[in-house]
Design a protein around this motif. Structure first.
Motif, PDB file in Angstrom:
ATOM      1  N   GLY A  65     -10.104  -1.856  -4.519  1.00  0.00           N
ATOM      2  CA  GLY A  65     -10.262  -2.415  -3.184  1.00  0.00           C
ATOM      3  C   GLY A  65     -11.704  -2.692  -2.831  1.00  0.00           C
ATOM      4  O   GLY A  65     -12.035  -3.760  -2.285  1.00  0.00           O
ATOM      5  N   LEU A  66     -12.597  -1.759  -3.148  1.00  0.00           N
ATOM      6  CA  LEU A  66     -14.012  -1.946  -2.814  1.00  0.00           C
ATOM      7  C   LEU A  66     -14.645  -3.040  -3.665  1.00  0.00           C
ATOM      8  O   LEU A  66     -15.518  -3.775  -3.203  1.00  0.00           O
ATOM      9  CB  LEU A  66     -14.764  -0.630  -3.011  1.00  0.00           C
TER      10      LEU A  66
ATOM     11  N   SER B 272      -5.461   7.863 -10.255  1.00  0.00           N
ATOM     12  CA  SER B 272      -4.774   6.742  -9.605  1.00  0.00           C
ATOM     13  C   SER B 272      -5.448   6.385  -8.284  1.00  0.00           C
ATOM     14  O   SER B 272      -5.666   5.209  -7.965  1.00  0.00           O
ATOM     15  CB  SER B 272      -3.304   7.117  -9.377  1.00  0.00           C
ATOM     16  N   TYR B 273      -5.800   7.411  -7.504  1.00  0.00           N
ATOM     17  CA  TYR B 273      -6.433   7.227  -6.202  1.00  0.00           C
ATOM     18  C   TYR B 273      -7.801   6.562  -6.357  1.00  0.00           C
ATOM     19  O   TYR B 273      -8.153   5.634  -5.628  1.00  0.00           O
ATOM     20  CB  TYR B 273      -6.562   8.594  -5.540  1.00  0.00           C
ATOM     21  N   ILE B 274      -8.580   7.022  -7.330  1.00  0.00           N
ATOM     22  CA  ILE B 274      -9.915   6.453  -7.571  1.00  0.00           C
ATOM     23  C   ILE B 274      -9.807   4.986  -8.009  1.00  0.00           C
ATOM     24  O   ILE B 274     -10.589   4.139  -7.558  1.00  0.00           O
ATOM     25  CB  ILE B 274     -10.660   7.284  -8.623  1.00  0.00           C
TER      26      ILE B 274
ATOM     27  N   VAL C  44       1.094  -0.611  -8.320  1.00  0.00           N
ATOM     28  CA  VAL C  44       1.399  -1.136  -6.983  1.00  0.00           C
ATOM     29  C   VAL C  44       0.243  -0.880  -6.033  1.00  0.00           C
ATOM     30  O   VAL C  44      -0.166  -1.767  -5.267  1.00  0.00           O
ATOM     31  CB  VAL C  44       2.697  -0.500  -6.442  1.00  0.00           C
ATOM     32  N   TYR C  45      -0.306   0.333  -6.059  1.00  0.00           N
ATOM     33  CA  TYR C  45      -1.424   0.654  -5.172  1.00  0.00           C
ATOM     34  C   TYR C  45      -2.646  -0.217  -5.483  1.00  0.00           C
ATOM     35  O   TYR C  45      -3.340  -0.681  -4.565  1.00  0.00           O
ATOM     36  CB  TYR C  45      -1.787   2.138  -5.289  1.00  0.00           C
ATOM     37  N   ILE C  46      -2.914  -0.423  -6.759  1.00  0.00           N
ATOM     38  CA  ILE C  46      -4.030  -1.296  -7.141  1.00  0.00           C
ATOM     39  C   ILE C  46      -3.782  -2.724  -6.677  1.00  0.00           C
ATOM     40  O   ILE C  46      -4.684  -3.406  -6.158  1.00  0.00           O
ATOM     41  CB  ILE C  46      -4.256  -1.244  -8.658  1.00  0.00           C
ATOM     42  N   GLN C  47      -2.523  -3.173  -6.845  1.00  0.00           N
ATOM     43  CA  GLN C  47      -2.169  -4.531  -6.422  1.00  0.00           C
ATOM     44  C   GLN C  47      -2.353  -4.697  -4.911  1.00  0.00           C
ATOM     45  O   GLN C  47      -2.850  -5.726  -4.433  1.00  0.00           O
ATOM     46  CB  GLN C  47      -0.741  -4.836  -6.827  1.00  0.00           C
ATOM     47  N   LEU C  48      -1.982  -3.687  -4.130  1.00  0.00           N
ATOM     48  CA  LEU C  48      -2.165  -3.726  -2.681  1.00  0.00           C
ATOM     49  C   LEU C  48      -3.654  -3.764  -2.327  1.00  0.00           C
ATOM     50  O   LEU C  48      -4.052  -4.445  -1.373  1.00  0.00           O
ATOM     51  CB  LEU C  48      -1.493  -2.521  -2.024  1.00  0.00           C
ATOM     52  N   ALA C  49      -4.473  -3.034  -3.079  1.00  0.00           N
ATOM     53  CA  ALA C  49      -5.908  -3.029  -2.820  1.00  0.00           C
ATOM     54  C   ALA C  49      -6.531  -4.385  -3.130  1.00  0.00           C
ATOM     55  O   ALA C  49      -7.527  -4.780  -2.512  1.00  0.00           O
ATOM     56  CB  ALA C  49      -6.576  -1.939  -3.643  1.00  0.00           C
ATOM     57  N   LEU C  50      -5.954  -5.099  -4.105  1.00  0.00           N
ATOM     58  CA  LEU C  50      -6.496  -6.401  -4.504  1.00  0.00           C
ATOM     59  C   LEU C  50      -5.949  -7.560  -3.680  1.00  0.00           C
ATOM     60  O   LEU C  50      -6.437  -8.690  -3.806  1.00  0.00           O
ATOM     61  CB  LEU C  50      -6.184  -6.663  -5.985  1.00  0.00           C
ATOM     62  N   ALA C  51      -4.941  -7.297  -2.850  1.00  0.00           N
ATOM     63  CA  ALA C  51      -4.291  -8.359  -2.096  1.00  0.00           C
ATOM     64  C   ALA C  51      -5.284  -9.076  -1.202  1.00  0.00           C
ATOM     65  O   ALA C  51      -6.242  -8.493  -0.681  1.00  0.00           O
ATOM     66  CB  ALA C  51      -3.141  -7.786  -1.270  1.00  0.00           C
TER      67      ALA C  51
ATOM     68  N   SER D 221      -1.108   7.756   5.656  1.00  0.00           N
ATOM     69  CA  SER D 221      -0.157   7.208   4.686  1.00  0.00           C
ATOM     70  C   SER D 221      -0.849   6.604   3.472  1.00  0.00           C
ATOM     71  O   SER D 221      -0.359   6.709   2.351  1.00  0.00           O
ATOM     72  CB  SER D 221       0.742   6.166   5.349  1.00  0.00           C
ATOM     73  N   THR D 222      -2.021   5.964   3.698  1.00  0.00           N
ATOM     74  CA  THR D 222      -2.699   5.263   2.613  1.00  0.00           C
ATOM     75  C   THR D 222      -3.622   6.166   1.810  1.00  0.00           C
ATOM     76  O   THR D 222      -3.632   6.119   0.575  1.00  0.00           O
ATOM     77  CB  THR D 222      -3.512   4.075   3.166  1.00  0.00           C
ATOM     78  N   PHE D 223      -4.369   7.017   2.472  1.00  0.00           N
ATOM     79  CA  PHE D 223      -5.431   7.754   1.791  1.00  0.00           C
ATOM     80  C   PHE D 223      -5.120   9.242   1.570  1.00  0.00           C
ATOM     81  O   PHE D 223      -5.889   9.924   0.899  1.00  0.00           O
ATOM     82  CB  PHE D 223      -6.746   7.611   2.572  1.00  0.00           C
ATOM     83  N   ILE D 224      -4.038   9.739   2.127  1.00  0.00           N
ATOM     84  CA  ILE D 224      -3.682  11.152   1.930  1.00  0.00           C
ATOM     85  C   ILE D 224      -2.324  11.299   1.257  1.00  0.00           C
ATOM     86  O   ILE D 224      -2.187  11.971   0.234  1.00  0.00           O
ATOM     87  CB  ILE D 224      -3.708  11.922   3.268  1.00  0.00           C
TER      88      ILE D 224
END
Length: 263
Positions: free
Chosen positions: A143-144, A135-137, A253-260, A176-179
């Motif tokens: 995002g990148l 999920s993290y990757i 949700v995390y992917i969506q936030l990265a794509l925002a 909060s975001t990366f750990i």
């Protein structure tokens, strides 16, 4: 493996954390050790492959009951998680990961209430932490890929914050975001399955103890613990489904936030 029902003195002893570290069956002392929980995971994976192979090998325009059930499950992930959060284009890109996560966690969780198996494949940290890392990757990759030059900058230094406050905000955003995200994903899934297993073993072991060891009037307590065990079995099925849904949903949700766009 259920906890011992009684001590040598005839007293009841409940489940322990040692149940999550069963005896090694094969390849002891190597990185490929196989114990009872690993066997249960193999069984769950085989069940997933078999169900989806049977459900999709001869697909028809007018589906039968089994094909309809499989399609319903796939559509649930596609529509209610992938497309709702990411839209059709990005949802299609990440659908294989989200679908695999959902059904893998679901089947691994459900082994905890299946007789003979009796323990969830996700109740030991290995599987939850691997899924959390995936999920993290996916989150970092999304995002990148979308914002190669600004993803980390905007994640750590959100726009609109006064410059001096970045000394406080940046470390908080980093933690909060990366750990915390992969840590909370891991612990939420793991601890729900651990607690669920311990409760079920407690109720059913107590039932066996009251009915067959204590006897007499204590058998009445056995009826009560059996009822609680049945209720918590139904509750554990609900938890198994919810944990699969929540894990896949939060990944989306995390992917969506990265794509925002703000990134």
């Amino acid at each position: 493996m259920l906890a011992p029902l009684a001590t040598d003195e005839g007293g009841f002893t409940g489940p322990s954390i040692n149940e999550f570290f069963p005896q090694v069956l094969l390849f002891a002392g190597t990185p490929f050790e196989i114990n009872r929980i690993m066997v249960i995971r193999f069984i769950a994976v085989a069940a997933i492959v078999l169900i989806f192979w049977i459900g999709t090998r001869k697909m028809k325009i007018v589906p039968g009951r089994f094909q309809s059930l499989v399609e319903m499950g796939l559509d649930f992930v596609r529509v209610n998680i992938a497309e709702d959060l990411l839209g059709k284009k990005d949802g299609r890109r990440f659908l294989p990961v989200l679908t695999t996560m959902f059904f893998m966690i679901l089947f691994f969780n459900l082994t905890g209430i299946i007789p003979v198996l009796n323990i969830a494949g996700t109740s030991v940290i290995g599987v939850p932490i691997v899924l959390a890392l995936v999920s993290y990757i996916c989150f970092i990759y999304a995002g990148l890929r979308k914002h190669p030059g600004a993803f980390f900058k905007n994640a750590l230094f959100p726009p609109g914050v006064p410059l001096p406050l970045y000394i406080i905000v940046a470390p908080i955003e980093f933690v909060s975001t990366f750990i915390l995200r992969p840590v909370t994903l891991t612990l939420r899934l793991l601890m729900n399955m651990v607690v669920g297993h311990l409760l079920l073993v407690l109720f059913f072991s107590a039932t066996s103890f009251f009915l067959f060891t204590a006897g007499g009037w204590y058998s009445l307590f056995g009826i009560g613990t059996l009822a609680f065990g049945f209720v918590f079995t139904l509750f554990e099925i609900l938890v198994a489904v919810l944990q699969a849904y929540v894990f896949a949903l939060l990944t989306g949700v995390y992917i969506q936030l990265a794509l925002a766009d703000e990134h």
